[in-house]
Scaffold this active site. Structure first.
Site, PDB file in Angstrom:
ATOM      1  CB  SER A 105      -0.956  -0.037   1.192  1.00 49.56           C
ATOM      2  OG  SER A 105      -1.875   1.017   1.163  1.00 49.56           O
ATOM      3  CG  ASP A 248      -6.183   0.847  -0.844  1.00 45.87           C
ATOM      4  OD1 ASP A 248      -5.306   1.726  -0.747  1.00 45.87           O
ATOM      5  OD2 ASP A 248      -6.244  -0.138  -0.067  1.00 45.87           O
TER       6      ASP A 248
END
Length: 447
Positions: A105, A248
């Site tokens: 991430s 995301d």
């Protein structure tokens, strides 16, 4: 039960150190394959999609996962670099058994991780993660040659996902006449996000779209907004969109370069929804700014605070039957659009709101004035329990007494890194900063 390897968002760590080593990841793949074989609801061999971001270690970990899954008798489809939410969508759309994403991430390139999605495009339930953990340290028993899994590439993964993203934007609107700067963090969104906004009609200027395996999240993306703000102003753009390494998360800036975080964007989306539908409630976290909670209350929208982590936000949303939720860090979940948080789709919800109301980003949420909030991270020895540290507890009590109900203190351990996070929210920014530093100074740091 206590997790040994899984955190709040899969397995994550520094590459080359347990659990992010080739042998461990191969055993993790094997364990996942055995569990998926047992729980496979479709006929024939289970099929798993593996996606990844742009980290150089992704090649190594992809091969290890593929070997483990194949040895358990599971077929593998490889998508190459795509956003995390793309794997969730494609797994569901292609009726696959599961999806796996290789990504850390927003972390730097030397970290990586493995996260799983179920056949429905949701995070795996706890019981399946626990079952995987129970198998990881057991001997691998390779399937017979005739039962080994095969591997192939999903060549149109990006195109499929681009069309899915565009489908969440109202067909009555387009982005013609808008100039947008898109920062893809040199991550997985580089090959998707610019095309989505361009194909909807926007003039797109890109930054963070030249990944080299080691520059993911480096001075760019949702965790480093200065470059985006500067580029928007220099190019007289209407706004800027920033994603993180696996796309995301979403942060945005307006035409003046001012940054808008996940709390503000979540409020904007909820306010827009009120104009054409009912919004029963919105899920935030313990870190959500108090001003957002007050604003929802004034609009008669329910609000709940989940533990920090999109996993827990999603759990609350499902429990209460709510469609919107998110975090200040930029995870925004719109369950009527996708099963998981998605930076690109969240940006499209913001843009559709601005088009619907014929307004600008700052004008649409000008009434929302965030309370000053300071967050201090302290790196600690793994497993450090701040709740047993009397110095931290004592200083926390002193600060809370000084705030006198006009602010709040939150201390929590990160679910993905050996960090303790100290947050203070107060009416005055200087006070919040000083108080957060005071409490954090009592925490033994490894830096």
């Amino acid at each position: 039960m206590k997790r040994r390897y899984f955190g709040t968002d899969g397995v994550r760590g520094k590459v080359g150190q347990l659990p992010i080593t080739p042998d461990f990841v191969m055993r993790l793949g094997y364990a996942a394959g055995k569990v998926l074989t047992r729980t496979n609801l479709t006929s024939g061999t289970p099929v798993v999609l593996i996606g990844k971001d742009t980290r150089i270690s992704g090649y190594m970990l992809e091969a290890a996962l593929q070997a483990g899954l194949s040895s358990a008798g599971v077929d593998v489809m490889l998508s190459g670099p795509v956003p995390t939410p793309a794997v969730a969508y494609l797994t569901r759309a292609l009726r696959l058994s599961a999806g796996i994403v290789i990504s850390a991430s927003h972390n730097p390139y030397h970290d990586n991780g493995i996260k799983f999605f179920s056949a429905s495009g949701n995070k795996l339930p706890d019981d399946l993660e626990f079952e995987m953990e129970s198998l990881i340290d057991k001997p691998m028993e390779c399937a017979p040659s005739e039962s080994l899994g095969k591997a192939g590439r999903l060549d149109d993964a990006r195109g499929r996902y681009i069309e899915f993203c565009k489908s969440t934007f109202p067909t009555d609107y387009d982005l013609r006449g808008m100039k947008i700067v898109v920062d893809c963090a040199n991550g997985a969104g580089y090959c998707v996000a610019p095309y989505v906004f361009h194909e909807l009609g926007a003039e797109v200027i890109t930054i963070g779209t030249d990944p080299d395996g080691m520059n993911i999240n480096l001075n760019c993306g949702a965790t480093s907004m200065d470059t985006l703000s500067k580029t928007v102003v220099e190019n007289s753009a209407d706004l800027g969109i920033a994603l993180d390494g696996d796309a995301d998360r979403l942060m945005m800036v307006d035409a003046t370069g001012k940054v808008y975080n996940g709390d503000q964007l979540l409020y904007l989306i909820a306010k827009d929804r009120l104009s054409f539908s009912d919004v029963k409630g919105v899920a935030g976290t313990l870190m959500t700014n108090m001003a957002v909670e007050v604003a929802f209350r004034e609009r008669h929208i329910g609000f709940g605070r989940a533990d920090v982590g999109d996993r827990y936000v999603l759990e609350m949303m499902k429990e209460k039957g709510w469609l919107l939720g998110g975090e200040g860090s930029g995870h925004i979940i719109c369950l009527d659009k996708h099963t998981t948080g998605d930076g690109i789709i969240s940006a499209l919800q913001v843009l559709s709101a601005l088009r619907r109301h014929k307004t600008s980003l700052p004008a649409f949420i000008e009434e929302l004035k965030l309370f000053p909030q300071t967050l201090v991270n302290v790196r600690v020895t793994p497993g450090f329990n701040w709740k047993a540290n009397q110095e931290i507890l004592s200083e926390k009590e002193k600060v809370e007494a000084e705030l006198g109900g006009r602010g709040r203190v939150l201390i929590r351990a990160s679910g993905t890194e050996p960090l303790i996070r100290f947050m203070v929210e107060a009416e005055d920014a200087g006070m919040a900063e000083a108080m957060a530093q005071r409490i954090a100074s009592k925490c033994p740091s490894t830096d």
